[in-house]
Design a protein around this motif. Structure first.
Motif, PDB file in Angstrom:
ATOM      1  N   GLY A   1       5.953   6.117 -10.666  1.00  0.00           N
ATOM      2  CA  GLY A   1       4.724   5.374 -10.416  1.00  0.00           C
ATOM      3  C   GLY A   1       4.915   3.916 -10.107  1.00  0.00           C
ATOM      4  O   GLY A   1       3.935   3.180  -9.970  1.00  0.00           O
ATOM      5  N   HIS A   2       6.132   3.462 -10.001  1.00  0.00           N
ATOM      6  CA  HIS A   2       6.383   2.045  -9.720  1.00  0.00           C
ATOM      7  C   HIS A   2       5.852   1.649  -8.342  1.00  0.00           C
ATOM      8  O   HIS A   2       5.319   0.560  -8.160  1.00  0.00           O
ATOM      9  N   VAL A   3       5.959   2.549  -7.365  1.00  0.00           N
ATOM     10  CA  VAL A   3       5.534   2.256  -5.995  1.00  0.00           C
ATOM     11  C   VAL A   3       4.608   3.360  -5.498  1.00  0.00           C
ATOM     12  O   VAL A   3       4.878   4.549  -5.700  1.00  0.00           O
ATOM     13  N   HIS A   4       3.520   2.939  -4.861  1.00  0.00           N
ATOM     14  CA  HIS A   4       2.586   3.902  -4.280  1.00  0.00           C
ATOM     15  C   HIS A   4       2.332   3.503  -2.827  1.00  0.00           C
ATOM     16  O   HIS A   4       1.759   2.451  -2.563  1.00  0.00           O
ATOM     17  N   ASN A   5       2.794   4.332  -1.879  1.00  0.00           N
ATOM     18  CA  ASN A   5       2.618   4.055  -0.453  1.00  0.00           C
ATOM     19  C   ASN A   5       1.480   4.890   0.114  1.00  0.00           C
ATOM     20  O   ASN A   5       1.423   6.105  -0.114  1.00  0.00           O
ATOM     21  N   VAL A   6       0.593   4.242   0.868  1.00  0.00           N
ATOM     22  CA  VAL A   6      -0.564   4.930   1.446  1.00  0.00           C
ATOM     23  C   VAL A   6      -0.695   4.554   2.924  1.00  0.00           C
ATOM     24  O   VAL A   6      -0.808   3.367   3.258  1.00  0.00           O
ATOM     25  N   VAL A   7      -0.678   5.559   3.797  1.00  0.00           N
ATOM     26  CA  VAL A   7      -0.962   5.321   5.215  1.00  0.00           C
ATOM     27  C   VAL A   7      -2.477   5.294   5.385  1.00  0.00           C
ATOM     28  O   VAL A   7      -3.155   6.298   5.168  1.00  0.00           O
ATOM     29  N   ILE A   8      -3.013   4.146   5.747  1.00  0.00           N
ATOM     30  CA  ILE A   8      -4.474   3.998   5.839  1.00  0.00           C
ATOM     31  C   ILE A   8      -4.966   3.983   7.280  1.00  0.00           C
ATOM     32  O   ILE A   8      -6.180   4.056   7.524  1.00  0.00           O
ATOM     33  N   GLY A   9      -4.064   3.900   8.226  1.00  0.00           N
ATOM     34  CA  GLY A   9      -4.449   3.928   9.630  1.00  0.00           C
ATOM     35  C   GLY A   9      -3.331   4.535  10.448  1.00  0.00           C
ATOM     36  O   GLY A   9      -2.165   4.222  10.238  1.00  0.00           O
ATOM     37  N   SER A  10      -3.677   5.438  11.378  1.00  0.00           N
ATOM     38  CA  SER A  10      -2.655   6.124  12.165  1.00  0.00           C
ATOM     39  C   SER A  10      -3.278   6.668  13.433  1.00  0.00           C
ATOM     40  O   SER A  10      -4.504   6.645  13.617  1.00  0.00           O
ATOM     41  N   ASN A  11      -2.440   7.209  14.294  1.00  0.00           N
ATOM     42  CA  ASN A  11      -2.944   7.810  15.522  1.00  0.00           C
ATOM     43  C   ASN A  11      -3.828   9.018  15.204  1.00  0.00           C
ATOM     44  O   ASN A  11      -4.849   9.232  15.868  1.00  0.00           O
ATOM     45  N   SER A  12      -3.465   9.782  14.202  1.00  0.00           N
ATOM     46  CA  SER A  12      -4.272  10.952  13.823  1.00  0.00           C
ATOM     47  C   SER A  12      -5.681  10.546  13.420  1.00  0.00           C
ATOM     48  O   SER A  12      -6.672  11.204  13.789  1.00  0.00           O
ATOM     49  N   ILE A  13      -5.791   9.469  12.644  1.00  0.00           N
ATOM     50  CA  ILE A  13      -7.111   8.981  12.223  1.00  0.00           C
ATOM     51  C   ILE A  13      -7.914   8.523  13.438  1.00  0.00           C
ATOM     52  O   ILE A  13      -9.113   8.801  13.552  1.00  0.00           O
ATOM     53  N   ALA A  14      -7.264   7.828  14.371  1.00  0.00           N
ATOM     54  CA  ALA A  14      -7.943   7.387  15.589  1.00  0.00           C
ATOM     55  C   ALA A  14      -8.465   8.576  16.385  1.00  0.00           C
ATOM     56  O   ALA A  14      -9.606   8.559  16.893  1.00  0.00           O
ATOM     57  N   LEU A  15      -7.665   9.635  16.498  1.00  0.00           N
ATOM     58  CA  LEU A  15      -8.080  10.816  17.258  1.00  0.00           C
ATOM     59  C   LEU A  15      -9.237  11.540  16.578  1.00  0.00           C
ATOM     60  O   LEU A  15     -10.129  12.069  17.257  1.00  0.00           O
ATOM     61  N   GLN A  16      -9.243  11.586  15.262  1.00  0.00           N
ATOM     62  CA  GLN A  16     -10.346  12.223  14.544  1.00  0.00           C
ATOM     63  C   GLN A  16     -11.669  11.527  14.847  1.00  0.00           C
ATOM     64  O   GLN A  16     -12.682  12.181  15.117  1.00  0.00           O
ATOM     65  N   CYS A  17     -11.647  10.205  14.811  1.00  0.00           N
ATOM     66  CA  CYS A  17     -12.874   9.450  15.090  1.00  0.00           C
ATOM     67  C   CYS A  17     -13.261   9.542  16.559  1.00  0.00           C
ATOM     68  O   CYS A  17     -14.455   9.576  16.894  1.00  0.00           O
ATOM     69  N   ALA A  18     -12.275   9.597  17.435  1.00  0.00           N
ATOM     70  CA  ALA A  18     -12.564   9.791  18.857  1.00  0.00           C
ATOM     71  C   ALA A  18     -13.253  11.130  19.080  1.00  0.00           C
ATOM     72  O   ALA A  18     -14.182  11.238  19.894  1.00  0.00           O
ATOM     73  N   GLY A  19     -12.810  12.151  18.352  1.00  0.00           N
ATOM     74  CA  GLY A  19     -13.432  13.459  18.475  1.00  0.00           C
ATOM     75  C   GLY A  19     -14.895  13.444  18.061  1.00  0.00           C
ATOM     76  O   GLY A  19     -15.740  14.093  18.696  1.00  0.00           O
TER      77      GLY A  19
END
Length: 524
Positions: A299-317
């Motif tokens: 639990g020392h480090v928590h990495n989160v991808v909050i923006g990506s090409n997949s997210i952009a495509l979902q909203c484009a859809g």
């Protein structure tokens, strides 16, 4: 092969997507394509992705389902092209719980944002966060190294009571150069430059780069121990590999000198290494092994991808549905040479628009192209199944969406980028497929708002492109040979086909869009 091609006969897939035809808008196909692209970019604006990823409840902040207690114990560091806007939003959300921060951002970005009316992406005047600009021309420099040193100093002074929020976006690697002493920045750059020139893979380059860096490959998180580290990441890499985005400063990577030496030896670079590099690689223990217990703290480090090409495509859809299209996402990782990518989109357009069942050779060629363009056979099969059902049942307009980062083979000295060249080549493919000018429309655009050394992000094209060019005395082939797609689109109909969204302040690679017009039901 026959079994695979049988997938493209009409199947009961409509039960999953619904049979209701979307209402068609009165706006042109070109206009609707641009609106869908704008939605993709809006979805990954730096302030938007941070706002949607952080939930603040009094003295508690919730990120990716994890709760963190705020006791005026929050510190912030960041590096990347989109980090200034990400930081401004984080500062608004966290309020006075934010104690101190340092961010490394591109040279001149604050003035550029101010000039383009993007003041909401700037920090407030009395901010406790220090903004340091550097990395001119996207190359590590002394200013970026100074910022990296201050970021390391901040992280190294934290305790178990502190929370470090790390904001990362594309371009972060150049903005966080911290070579291990006694290696100089110039020496490190020389080694990686020689490797690249010798044909080293991106994995090999990163192996060496991490071994010579204090902060890459998890070094930043290591410095921050025992503080809790939360990294919010805006990805500009296909597949969102955490260890490659900005070279993974919060992602543990074991560095073995033997592995690095093997890479350097394979490219005959061992004898030309500076003494400082030999010194660092000759040390017995890699960085993470110096204190393995600390490195493995749960639990020392928590990495989160909050923006990506997949997210952009979902909203484009979602926007595509609003303007009258039935969306289908092909893949977010299209890559390879633009010639192969253009061929793929031309084939898919013909597959979707054939008045009758298309010959099996089309589907077979699409599947053969898959490995060359980074798209799995399953995704190609699924997409062609949807397109085939649309043709068979007379659906309304379809919107095929994809993303990624194709490459261009440079044969000339013209102006333009991969998106404009891809659009131009797809225009050629649509003509060769003998699809009507009022048929499919194709858009390719970079989400960073710039395609190569031009103000355009890409272009919009269709089957009438070549005829339009011929009527205006423009030779498509000669422009392609000279890699001069920007000049072509600028001259064609006064540049109306160019995609010029302006400064977007983000980057999740490119968006590709193939709009298929309504297909009439075959009554025979």
């Amino acid at each position: 092969m026959a079994r695979i091609l049988s997938l493209f006969q009409p199947q009961p897939f409509l039960a999953l997507v619904g049979r209701r035809k979307p209402l068609l808008c009165k706006m042109s196909m070109d206009s609707r394509a641009r609106k869908v692209f704008a939605a993709a970019v809006e979805a990954v604006h730096p302030d938007t992705v941070v706002r949607q990823s952080i939930e603040r409840k009094d003295d508690t902040v919730i990120i990716d389902g994890h709760k963190f207690k705020l006791k005026h114990n929050l510190h912030l560091v960041g590096f990347g092209k989109a980090v200034l806007g990400m930081t401004a939003e984080a500062e608004r959300i966290m309020g006075d719980h934010l104690v101190k921060g340092i961010i490394s951002v591109p040279h001149g970005i604050q003035q550029t944002l101010q000039q383009h009316g993007k003041g909401h992406l700037l920090l407030k005047e009395n901010s406790c966060i220090k903004v340091m600009e550097g990395a001119k021309h996207n190359l590590p420099d002394a200013d970026a190294q100074k910022a990296a040193e201050e970021i390391k100093e901040l992280a190294s002074g934290l305790t178990e009571k502190d929370l470090l929020l790390v904001l990362i976006s594309g371009g972060g690697s150049a903005l966080l150069p911290a070579p291990i002493p006694p290696i100089s920045l110039q020496e490190k750059q020389d080694v990686t430059r020689k490797l690249a020139a010798a044909g080293a893979t991106i994995q090999e380059l990163n192996t060496v780069r991490r071994a010579l860096s204090l902060l890459k490959g998890g070094g930043l998180a290591h410095c921050a121990h025992p503080a809790q580290v939360v990294a919010l990441i805006l990805s500009d890499v296909i597949g969102d590999p955490l260890d490659l985005i900005a070279s993974g400063p919060t992602v543990r990577a074991e560095v073995w000198p033997e592995e690095v030496l093997t890479v350097l030896e394979s490219y005959n670079l061992l004898n030309s290494l500076p003494a400082s590099v030999k010194d660092v690689l000759g040390r017995p223990s890699p960085r993470w092994r110096e204190n393995k217990e600390e490195a493995d703290t749960p639990g020392h480090v928590h990495n989160v991808v909050i923006g990506s090409n997949s997210i952009a495509l979902q909203c484009a859809g979602r926007r595509a549905r609003e303007v009258g299209f039935r969306p289908v996402v092909l893949a977010p990782g299209v890559c390879g040479d633009v010639k192969a990518v253009a061929r793929l989109y031309g084939l898919l357009a013909r597959f979707a628009c054939s008045p009758e069942e298309p010959p099996p050779e089309i589907a077979a060629e699409v599947l053969r192209l898959g490995p060359d363009v980074g798209v799995e056979s399953w995704d190609l099969c699924r997409t062609m199944q949807v397109l085939g059902e649309g043709r068979a049942d007379g659906w309304g307009a379809l919107c095929l969406l994809a993303g990624g980062e194709p490459t261009v083979e440079l044969t000339g000295k013209g102006r333009g980028g991969r998106n404009q060249e891809l659009a131009l080549r797809v225009g050629l493919e649509l003509r060769e497929m003998q699809l009507p000018p009022n048929g499919p429309v194709f858009l390719s655009g970079g989400t960073d708002g710039q395609d190569g050394p031009t103000e355009a992000a890409g272009a919009v094209t269709d089957g009438g492109l070549c005829e339009e060019a011929r009527a205006q005395g423009l030779d498509v082939d000669s422009f392609l040979t000279n890699n001069d797609s920007y000049t072509f689109f600028s001259r064609l109909s006064d540049g109306q086909r160019l995609l010029v969204p302006g400064l977007t302040c983000t980057n999740v690679m490119d968006v590709h869009m193939l709009l298929i017009p309504p297909i009439p039901i075959n009554m025979s």
